[in-house]
Design an enzyme around this catalytic site. Structure first.
Site, PDB file in Angstrom:
ATOM      1  N   GLN A 222     -50.738 -45.020 -20.873  1.00 31.32           N
ATOM      2  CA  GLN A 222     -51.194 -45.522 -19.542  1.00 31.32           C
ATOM      3  C   GLN A 222     -50.958 -46.784 -19.236  1.00 31.32           C
ATOM      4  OE1 GLN A 222     -54.774 -42.409 -20.973  1.00 31.32           O
ATOM      5  NE2 GLN A 222     -55.322 -43.573 -19.502  1.00 31.32           N
ATOM      6  N   ARG A 372     -62.148 -39.820 -19.542  1.00 29.93           N
ATOM      7  CA  ARG A 372     -62.192 -39.956 -18.360  1.00 29.93           C
ATOM      8  C   ARG A 372     -63.465 -40.368 -17.877  1.00 29.93           C
ATOM      9  NH1 ARG A 372     -60.064 -34.905 -14.285  1.00 29.93           N
ATOM     10  NH2 ARG A 372     -60.185 -35.921 -12.308  1.00 29.93           N
ATOM     11  N   CYS A 373     -63.698 -41.776 -18.284  1.00 31.27           N
ATOM     12  CA  CYS A 373     -64.963 -42.465 -18.043  1.00 31.27           C
ATOM     13  C   CYS A 373     -64.603 -43.918 -18.376  1.00 31.27           C
ATOM     14  CB  CYS A 373     -66.227 -42.163 -18.443  1.00 31.27           C
ATOM     15  SG  CYS A 373     -66.636 -42.715 -20.150  1.00 31.27           S
ATOM     16  N   GLU A 742     -63.253 -41.130 -12.301  1.00 32.24           N
ATOM     17  CA  GLU A 742     -64.083 -40.420 -13.414  1.00 32.24           C
ATOM     18  C   GLU A 742     -65.542 -40.213 -12.940  1.00 32.24           C
ATOM     19  OE1 GLU A 742     -62.979 -44.060 -15.147  1.00 32.24           O
ATOM     20  OE2 GLU A 742     -61.380 -43.259 -16.417  1.00 32.24           O
TER      21      GLU A 742
END
Lengths: 788, 157
Positions: A222, A372-373, A742
């Site tokens: 990423q 996802r946060c 998110e």
């Protein structure tokens, strides 16, 4: 926000169909495992069955006799080049391959290099390793007890398993507020270890070109630029210099934070390619992915909330033990060992707050990513929304009424929280009221009372969360010293088509489309004429990558600012072409016209052509710009979620009857994509709330190390999401956008947990730890004598 | 062992190990990389292809079991440059994000719609329950399949 561009241009607010989809629906994406190079070798990894053991012998002789096997790489081999340990993102150290002992089950022990996938796997089977088991420490609370075995014996003078203590806020003021409080609640909350389980696992193809000294790595990452720098810093001594390293992050099959860290497999593959001069592919399988890649959560929290009798909250106090596994490899900004957990005051106006977190070593895989946060905000939101509900119940107030009373009010923004964050904008009550209207809150409460009289179990749960995204302002945010700006570089070609490159990297978020829309909005060039590229460090400008919902808040802003630089030059060119003064020109997306003479205009395409063919004397040719954007603040998207559950007294199953999500992410670039992100986020919030968990037995054996026992939701279990929105633009973002990828993951689990507790409150249930499995609920129902 | 297969109407043959999985035969030997691998246990469905018209998870089938049989992969959905209504549906309804599970979703739903052209939302959800997705939350995948079902009903493709 009103549309400023036509559908043919497709700027902000248009639900433009995704530019990336045509290749994906034809099976023409290029993911890492699709890369196949001539002469490519395959790497597979020997992993330990023990969670803690001394390695007494690694016997490779049989493996070397397996057809196709070229070599077996051990920690001793890497130690010759000082590559057997690597730094983590949190400045701890992590083994690439061990030379003395293993620290968690499924840790890498050796690597087999072979001419095919299957031969490499055969080689792995044939490597014989002898171990001497050591005492295993699994529970981080026990790890802190005096006399617990010290795990990091590689660290000189380390006498315990404590990594760090971190605290934030005003302890004295908080303690005082608790002493003076009329009502307090206290709750232990465990947020278990879970795994992002992106459908594509991790892997790479490393190709070292001995002639040119150039290393190219196709990699599931990423953050390609940061990886390039880390590789150069760590392996500079063996001749890998940053200008000779190219990281290509091709199509990525989901990241969710799990593809930020550097895993040993990547490093071994690079080392193997450098040693052999041949391309080396390493692709982990699902079990390796679940068992050895970075986990998320694993926080043991004690939270207390103080309030007045009239329901006004006054203070929050939190103590947390964070299980970081055998090394502190969390993917957080350097300054925040517990990530942004101290956003735990949430959406509420509190006088005082204090939070303490202690990091602990255990015999588990390292990591600590955010699933996802943004850096532990899910844990923060879950905690505050759980204890807020407890307090409302305790006070005998309705959960919605209680929240409305305590929200930060719209006129308080920008709002400085008790823990120091400056919230940019918000209208929390508007979002909650909209969700209440949409779901028919008052009627549901009446129905709940009715059902309860009949002995049925129905619950309504609210979560009014505040996210904190867009990492981040360089004054506070860095990873290993790299400041967390992001970038966009735009080149307009003579015929008015454009290419734009970014330092971020989509893992499915649709960057090719949304970035093109930002540029279409700012320049009036149609989305179809803008090519967006990311993920190749040889071509893209330096950026810190995509995680923590930072792409729109940071790189999206860079796109707008780079486009505005281009517009400034375009104005000069238009003035030259129209023989007018610059200040007499009016811009609308796609053209400059002369004030008062709208028929006299030059389109952006004409201007682009002139930039290469008819630019004024003394002006540089070309139409290009780059922007490295350092955000002045984070952005604070928010929302209110309401969940209605029915609980089956026979099976303990929690059925989500309805789930309404009202989100506010400021100005929206592509409504279709935003809604899709919310659907996905809600599902990734629903999953840990009811299903996902990685646990270990006392010997450190992983429970849930494959998709057989690590439960992910399918289309059957997943609720039918109902979404809506409010819009409070960010005042400091050039587009008024906030980021959204998110929010829903962060907000959803508490709504579900609160609904379950609400359904069981009258039985005396005060809290249920997630995942709220049927077995857990059924046990509670049994204890309270209502199981059927 | 020699394995001869027809993939998307084209003949392919190769000499392979008997233990070679069908998914590796398709991806690594015949270089059709649209079919993906997501797990080792037949749970995720990313590797779904049709074998003689029936959906199989190609990570649990040996390549040689496909000998003399017909395989259809995601690359075979588009016909004469025209997208299949399912492919259209996934684009129109935003039924994908990272795109990794998408080929498996497409193949499962292709086989399902052929057998069950008229189906309820719950039946569609059941039909794709062997295909995992981590990005989209399924709502739009279901809509995409409904889009295709409606279009196929109206004589499309």
């Amino acid at each position: 926000m009103a549309l400023r561009t036509s559908p043919a241009i497709g700027g902000m607010g248009h639900s433009v169909k995704r530019k990336e989809d045509p290749r994906f629906i034809r099976g023409k994406g290029t993911y890492v495992d699709d890369v196949q190079l001539p002469g490519m070798l395959y790497l597979d990894i020997v992993r330990t069955p023990f969670a803690h053991a001394k390695i007494t012998k690694i016997d490779s002789s049989k493996a070397l006799g397996v057809p196709g096997v070229l070599t077996v790489i051990t920690g001793q081999d890497l130690a010759k080049y000082n590559l057997h340990w690597m730094p983590t993102l949190m400045s701890d150290t992590q083994m690439v391959l061990p030379v003395e002992k293993v620290m968690y089950q499924a840790q890498e022990v050796a690597a087999v290099l072979a001419t095919s996938r299957y031969a490499a796997a055969d080689g792995v089977d044939a490597v014989h390793v002898e171990y001497e088991p050591l005492p295993v420490v699994i529970d981080p609370r026990k790890a802190l007890e005096p006399g617990a075995p010290v795990l990091r014996t590689d660290k000189k003078d380390k006498k315990d398993n404590h990594i760090w203590h971190w605290e934030w806020g005003d302890r004295a003021a908080t303690d005082r507020a608790f002493r003076e409080a009329e009502v307090t609640v206290k709750q232990d909350i465990y947020i278990p270890r879970i795994h992002v389980a992106s459908i594509e696992t991790c892997g790479c193809v490393a190709q070292f070109d001995k002639v040119n000294g150039k290393l190219t790595v196709w990699m599931t990452t990423q953050a390609p630029h940061a990886i390039r720098t880390v590789f150069a810093l760590v392996a500079g001594h063996v001749g890998l210099a940053e200008h000779k390293i190219r990281i290509i992050s091709p199509d990525i099959g989901g990241g969710f934070g799990g593809k930020v860290p550097v895993y040993p497999g990547y490093v071994i593959a690079v080392a193997a390619s450098v040693l052999t001069g041949k391309p080396v592919k390493w692709i982990e399988d699902r079990m390796e992915n679940l068992q050895a890649d970075s986990f998320a959560r694993d926080y043991h929290i004690t939270a207390e909330l103080a309030a007045r009798k009239d329901g006004k909250l006054t203070a929050l106090r939190i103590k947390t033990i964070a299980d970081h596994g055998y090394t502190d490899a969390a993917a957080n900004p350097s300054k925040f060992p517990a990530g942004l957990f101290h956003i735990c005051t949430g959406s509420y106006d509190l006088q005082a707050a204090h939070v303490e977190v202690d990091g602990v070593y255990t015999n588990k895989p390292p990591g600590g990513i955010a699933y996802r946060c943004s850096f532990r905000v899910t844990e923060a939101v879950h905690t505050i929304e759980r204890v807020a509900d407890l307090m409302a119940h305790q006070l005998g107030m309705d959960a919605a009424e209680f929240r409305l009373k305590n929200f930060i009010k719209p006129d308080q923004f920008p709002y400085k929280s008790a823990l120091g964050w400056e919230y940019d904008s918000g209208d929390y009550a508007a979002a909650l009221r909209k969700a209440m209207d949409k779901i028919g809150y008052a009627e549901l409460r009446r129905e709940q009372a009715e059902r309860r009289r009949r002995g049925e179990l129905m619950g309504i749960g609210i979560s009014s969360f505040t996210e904190i995204v867009g990492a981040g302002p360089s004054k506070h945010f860095d990873i290993l010293g790299l400041k967390m700006f992001d970038s966009c570089e735009i080149r307009i070609h003579p015929t008015g088509k454009a290419i734009a490159r970014f330092g971020t990297k989509s893992q499915g978020q649709g960057h090719e489309t949304t970035y093109a829309q930002i540029l279409a909005e700012e320049l009036g060039i149609p989305v179809a004429d803008i090519q967006v590229e990311e993920g190749d460090t040889d071509t893209a400008p330096y950026g810190l990558g995509t995680y923590a919902s930072r792409s729109t808040p940071v790189a999206g802003a860079a796109a707008a600012l780079a486009a505005r630089k281009i517009r400034d030059k375009a104005r000069k060119l238009a003035a030259h072409l129209l023989e007018a003064a610059e200040e007499d020109l009016v811009w609308e997306p796609g053209k400059f016209s002369v004030k008062g003479a709208p028929n006299q205009f030059k389109t952006i395409q004409e201007i682009a052509f002139a930039a290469y063919t008819n630019h004024p004397q003394g002006m540089e040719a070309g139409l290009e710009a780059v922007s490295y954007y350092d955000p002045p603040n984070l952005t604070y998207p928010f929302g209110s979620y309401i969940c209605v559950v029915d609980i089956d007294k026979g099976t303990g199953e929690v059925k989500i009857r309805r789930f309404v999500a009202v989100d506010d992410c400021g100005n929206i670039i592509n409504p279709m994509i935003v809604e899709g992100q919310i659907h996905g986020g809600l599902t990734m919030g629903f999953a840990p709330a009811l299903m996902e968990e990685i646990s270990y037995d006392e010997l450190g054996n992983i429970q849930g190390g494959s998709f057989i026992d690590y439960l992910l939701p399918t289309a059957v279990e997943t609720p039918k999401w109902e979404t809506d929105k409010t819009c409070t633009p960010s005042p400091h973002h050039p587009l008024g956008a906030k980021g959204v990828g998110e929010s829903a993951t962060v907000g959803a689990p508490a709504a579900i947990a609160n609904a379950v507790v609400d359904a069981l409150w009258h039985l005396g249930v005060r809290h249920v730890d997630i995942p709220i499995t049927p077995a857990k609920v059924w046990k509670l129902l049994r204890e309270h004598g209502v199981a059927e | 062992m020699l394995v001869k297969v027809q993939i998307n109407g084209e003949k392919h043959e190769a000499d392979v190990e008997p233990r070679l999985l069908l998914v590796h035969l398709i991806r690594d030997v015949f270089r059709l990389t649209g079919t993906h691998i997501g797990c080792d246990t037949t749970h995720c469905g990313a590797c779904t292809v049709l074998l003689d018209g029936r959906p199989v998870k190609s990570c649990t089938v040996f390549g040689i079991q496909a000998h003399n049989r017909e395989i259809m992969t995601v690359e075979g959905l588009e016909q004469d440059g025209k997208l299949h209504p399912l492919q259209e549906g996934f684009m129109e309804e935003h039924g994908l994000q990272c795109g990794y599970c998408t080929p498996g979703m497409l193949m499962t739903s292709y086989a399902f719609l052929r057998k069950h052209p008229r189906s309820t939302e719950d039946e569609i959800r059941q039909a794709i329950s062997g295909n995992l997705c981590r990005c989209t939350g399924y709502v739009n995948i279901v809509k995409a399949i409904q889009y295709a079902a409606a279009k196929l009903q109206n004589g499309g493709a």
